[in-house]
Design a protein around this motif. Structure first.
Motif, PDB file in Angstrom:
ATOM      1  N   MET A 177      -9.169 -40.477  90.724  1.00 60.76           N
ATOM      2  CA  MET A 177     -10.458 -40.268  90.077  1.00 60.76           C
ATOM      3  C   MET A 177     -10.451 -38.957  89.290  1.00 60.76           C
ATOM      4  N   VAL A 178     -11.180 -38.960  88.157  1.00 61.39           N
ATOM      5  CA  VAL A 178     -11.340 -37.767  87.336  1.00 61.39           C
ATOM      6  C   VAL A 178     -12.837 -37.642  87.061  1.00 61.39           C
ATOM      7  N   PRO A 179     -13.533 -36.696  87.685  1.00 60.57           N
ATOM      8  CA  PRO A 179     -14.987 -36.595  87.556  1.00 60.57           C
ATOM      9  C   PRO A 179     -15.452 -36.370  86.120  1.00 60.57           C
ATOM     10  N   LEU A 180     -16.600 -36.957  85.792  1.00 60.37           N
ATOM     11  CA  LEU A 180     -17.209 -36.789  84.477  1.00 60.37           C
ATOM     12  C   LEU A 180     -18.385 -35.812  84.507  1.00 60.37           C
ATOM     13  N   SER A 181     -18.702 -35.283  85.665  1.00 62.60           N
ATOM     14  CA  SER A 181     -19.774 -34.297  85.781  1.00 62.60           C
ATOM     15  C   SER A 181     -19.520 -33.438  87.010  1.00 62.60           C
ATOM     16  N   ARG A 182     -20.221 -32.297  87.077  1.00 62.85           N
ATOM     17  CA  ARG A 182     -20.134 -31.375  88.215  1.00 62.85           C
ATOM     18  C   ARG A 182     -18.685 -30.980  88.517  1.00 62.85           C
ATOM     19  N   GLN A 183     -17.893 -30.854  87.461  1.00 63.23           N
ATOM     20  CA  GLN A 183     -16.458 -30.629  87.643  1.00 63.23           C
ATOM     21  C   GLN A 183     -16.136 -29.333  88.385  1.00 63.23           C
ATOM     22  N   THR A 184     -16.860 -28.257  88.071  1.00 62.03           N
ATOM     23  CA  THR A 184     -16.533 -26.998  88.726  1.00 62.03           C
ATOM     24  C   THR A 184     -16.872 -27.009  90.208  1.00 62.03           C
ATOM     25  N   GLY A 185     -17.635 -28.005  90.650  1.00 65.38           N
ATOM     26  CA  GLY A 185     -17.900 -28.154  92.072  1.00 65.38           C
ATOM     27  C   GLY A 185     -16.660 -28.554  92.844  1.00 65.38           C
ATOM     28  N   PHE A 186     -15.620 -29.001  92.132  1.00 62.12           N
ATOM     29  CA  PHE A 186     -14.362 -29.393  92.767  1.00 62.12           C
ATOM     30  C   PHE A 186     -13.369 -28.229  92.785  1.00 62.12           C
ATOM     31  N   PHE A 187     -13.804 -27.062  92.296  1.00 60.34           N
ATOM     32  CA  PHE A 187     -12.949 -25.881  92.306  1.00 60.34           C
ATOM     33  C   PHE A 187     -13.163 -25.121  93.608  1.00 60.34           C
ATOM     34  N   VAL A 188     -12.118 -25.000  94.397  1.00 61.27           N
ATOM     35  CA  VAL A 188     -12.216 -24.251  95.651  1.00 61.27           C
ATOM     36  C   VAL A 188     -12.355 -22.763  95.318  1.00 61.27           C
ATOM     37  N   PRO A 189     -12.816 -21.928  96.271  1.00 60.68           N
ATOM     38  CA  PRO A 189     -13.031 -20.506  95.987  1.00 60.68           C
ATOM     39  C   PRO A 189     -11.810 -19.801  95.411  1.00 60.68           C
ATOM     40  N   GLU A 190     -10.617 -20.123  95.915  1.00 58.33           N
ATOM     41  CA  GLU A 190      -9.410 -19.471  95.393  1.00 58.33           C
ATOM     42  C   GLU A 190      -9.217 -19.761  93.915  1.00 58.33           C
ATOM     43  N   MET A 191      -9.513 -20.987  93.511  1.00 56.86           N
ATOM     44  CA  MET A 191      -9.352 -21.365  92.107  1.00 56.86           C
ATOM     45  C   MET A 191     -10.368 -20.623  91.232  1.00 56.86           C
ATOM     46  N   LYS A 192     -11.587 -20.484  91.708  1.00 54.43           N
ATOM     47  CA  LYS A 192     -12.609 -19.787  90.931  1.00 54.43           C
ATOM     48  C   LYS A 192     -12.253 -18.311  90.742  1.00 54.43           C
ATOM     49  N   GLU A 193     -11.694 -17.702  91.780  1.00 62.62           N
ATOM     50  CA  GLU A 193     -11.291 -16.311  91.660  1.00 62.62           C
ATOM     51  C   GLU A 193     -10.182 -16.163  90.627  1.00 62.62           C
ATOM     52  N   GLU A 194      -9.237 -17.099  90.622  1.00 64.84           N
ATOM     53  CA  GLU A 194      -8.155 -17.030  89.644  1.00 64.84           C
ATOM     54  C   GLU A 194      -8.668 -17.272  88.236  1.00 64.84           C
ATOM     55  N   MET A 195      -9.669 -18.149  88.108  1.00 63.17           N
ATOM     56  CA  MET A 195     -10.226 -18.407  86.787  1.00 63.17           C
ATOM     57  C   MET A 195     -10.909 -17.155  86.248  1.00 63.17           C
ATOM     58  N   LYS A 196     -11.566 -16.387  87.117  1.00 61.74           N
ATOM     59  CA  LYS A 196     -12.191 -15.141  86.678  1.00 61.74           C
ATOM     60  C   LYS A 196     -11.137 -14.178  86.146  1.00 61.74           C
ATOM     61  N   THR A 197     -10.020 -14.108  86.850  1.00 64.95           N
ATOM     62  CA  THR A 197      -8.930 -13.238  86.417  1.00 64.95           C
ATOM     63  C   THR A 197      -8.371 -13.692  85.083  1.00 64.95           C
ATOM     64  N   ASP A 198      -8.186 -15.013  84.927  1.00 66.27           N
ATOM     65  CA  ASP A 198      -7.665 -15.554  83.673  1.00 66.27           C
ATOM     66  C   ASP A 198      -8.585 -15.214  82.506  1.00 66.27           C
ATOM     67  N   VAL A 199      -9.892 -15.353  82.738  1.00 66.53           N
ATOM     68  CA  VAL A 199     -10.857 -15.102  81.673  1.00 66.53           C
ATOM     69  C   VAL A 199     -10.844 -13.625  81.283  1.00 66.53           C
ATOM     70  N   LYS A 200     -10.747 -12.735  82.272  1.00 70.89           N
ATOM     71  CA  LYS A 200     -10.707 -11.307  81.971  1.00 70.89           C
ATOM     72  C   LYS A 200      -9.476 -10.976  81.144  1.00 70.89           C
ATOM     73  N   GLU A 201      -8.335 -11.591  81.483  1.00 69.70           N
ATOM     74  CA  GLU A 201      -7.109 -11.343  80.735  1.00 69.70           C
ATOM     75  C   GLU A 201      -7.235 -11.863  79.309  1.00 69.70           C
ATOM     76  N   GLU A 202      -7.854 -13.047  79.155  1.00 70.73           N
ATOM     77  CA  GLU A 202      -8.025 -13.611  77.823  1.00 70.73           C
ATOM     78  C   GLU A 202      -8.964 -12.743  76.990  1.00 70.73           C
ATOM     79  N   ASP A 203     -10.039 -12.251  77.597  1.00 73.59           N
ATOM     80  CA  ASP A 203     -10.969 -11.390  76.877  1.00 73.59           C
ATOM     81  C   ASP A 203     -10.270 -10.118  76.409  1.00 73.59           C
ATOM     82  N   SER A 204      -9.393  -9.582  77.253  1.00 75.20           N
ATOM     83  CA  SER A 204      -8.663  -8.386  76.896  1.00 75.20           C
ATOM     84  C   SER A 204      -7.744  -8.640  75.710  1.00 75.20           C
ATOM     85  N   ASP A 205      -7.054  -9.782  75.710  1.00 75.14           N
ATOM     86  CA  ASP A 205      -6.170 -10.130  74.613  1.00 75.14           C
ATOM     87  C   ASP A 205      -6.960 -10.362  73.333  1.00 75.14           C
TER      88      ASP A 205
END
Length: 287
Positions: A177-205
């Motif tokens: 299955m591939v959800p069509l809504s509420r997708q970020t609800g399937f992100f576990v806490p570890e994944m969300k923390e890594e996404m924050k780091t990724d976004v900060k790095e992208e903003d810096s670049d």
């Protein structure tokens, strides 16, 4: 024994070997028809015991084995987040309960004892789904090569915003299955923390004038990878992370520009239901 007799025996053995291998491949699902559709997902809201991993998707077999050894009668589940050509992040675990059921307390403590964490995945009304038979260990490999290219084509052709890739393994079938809504609800806490780091790095670049490409999601399985899918709008609004290049996207475009619910084989009532779900205000604790 004459040479001709030996030759005939070798031919017979070779034919038997080919027939045996062919029969095994067919039984494992080599020619199984893969039907992709959009509709209700195979699971509702579930509580899972999981382990978060980074690395090649093909190496997640050990996590599956560990999860099954603790709860051999439970359904196993895997959520794959990334394009394998980039960073590969995923979770593997077991389904402790579904719907309003309460997880078995002793079983939950047993999983936690072995380093698993507990997380609840949300319920969605619609997802891109399909199934593949699980008759032999080879079925997982065949499923990867047969299912994921079809899923990728279906999602790409209809320009859907569908992620992440989820597998639910039962005793005789694997549900995809591939959800069509509420997708970020399937992100576990570890994944969300890594996404924050990724976004900060992208903003810096970006501040340095570097053109950053959005993170991609992957279509992959425990056995091997067959295809990958693009990720759009993965930033969680509750985390105040705003996409730079899609901030004006409307709710209809979140389902994909140029596509319609009729193309997804959904009737009008289902379409209204899905759009209502995507526009529904977040409740307490929901992401």
């Amino acid at each position: 024994m004459s040479d001709l007799t030996l030759l005939l025996l070798l031919v017979v053995l070779l034919v038997c070997l080919v027939v045996t291998i062919g029969g095994f491949l067919l039984y494992s699902g080599l020619l199984t028809d893969v039907t992709i559709k959009t509709g209700p997902p195979p699971i509702r809201n579930v509580t899972i015991a999981y382990k978060f991993r980074e690395g090649a998707y093909k190496d997640c077999g050990a996590a599956f084995t560990e999860s099954c050894s603790i709860g051999p009668k439970l359904e196993t589940i895997a959520v794959f987040y990334d394009d394998p050509k980039q960073k590969c992040r995923y979770v593997v675990g077991s389904v402790l309960s579904e719907g309003r059921e309460t997880p078995d307390e002793e079983l939950q403590k047993l999983y936690e004892k072995f380093g698993f964490k507990v997380f609840s995945l949300p319920e969605v009304s619609h997802a891109v789904t399909t199934t593949f038979p699980c008759t032999t260990p080879l079925s997982y490999v065949l499923g990867a090569h047969r299912v994921y290219p079809r899923l990728a084509s279906y999602i790409e052709e209809r320009k859907l915003c569908a992620f992440p890739m989820i597998e639910i393994c039962l005793s005789d079938v694997v549900n995809y299955m591939v959800p069509l809504s509420r997708q970020t609800g399937f992100f576990v806490p570890e994944m969300k923390e890594e996404m924050k780091t990724d976004v900060k790095e992208e903003d810096s670049d970006e501040d340095r004038g570097t053109d950053i490409t959005k993170t991609s999601l992957a279509a992959s399985t425990a056995a091997s990878l067959a295809s990958s899918l693009p990720l759009r709008d993965i930033m969680d609004a509750n985390e105040d992370i705003k996409p730079r290049d899609q901030s004006d996207r409307g709710s209809n475009e979140s389902m994909g520009s140029g596509s319609s619910f009729e193309e997804l084989d959904m009737d009008q009532e289902d379409a209204v239901e899905l759009m209502a779900e995507k526009n529904k205000p977040l409740g307490d604790g929901e992401e």
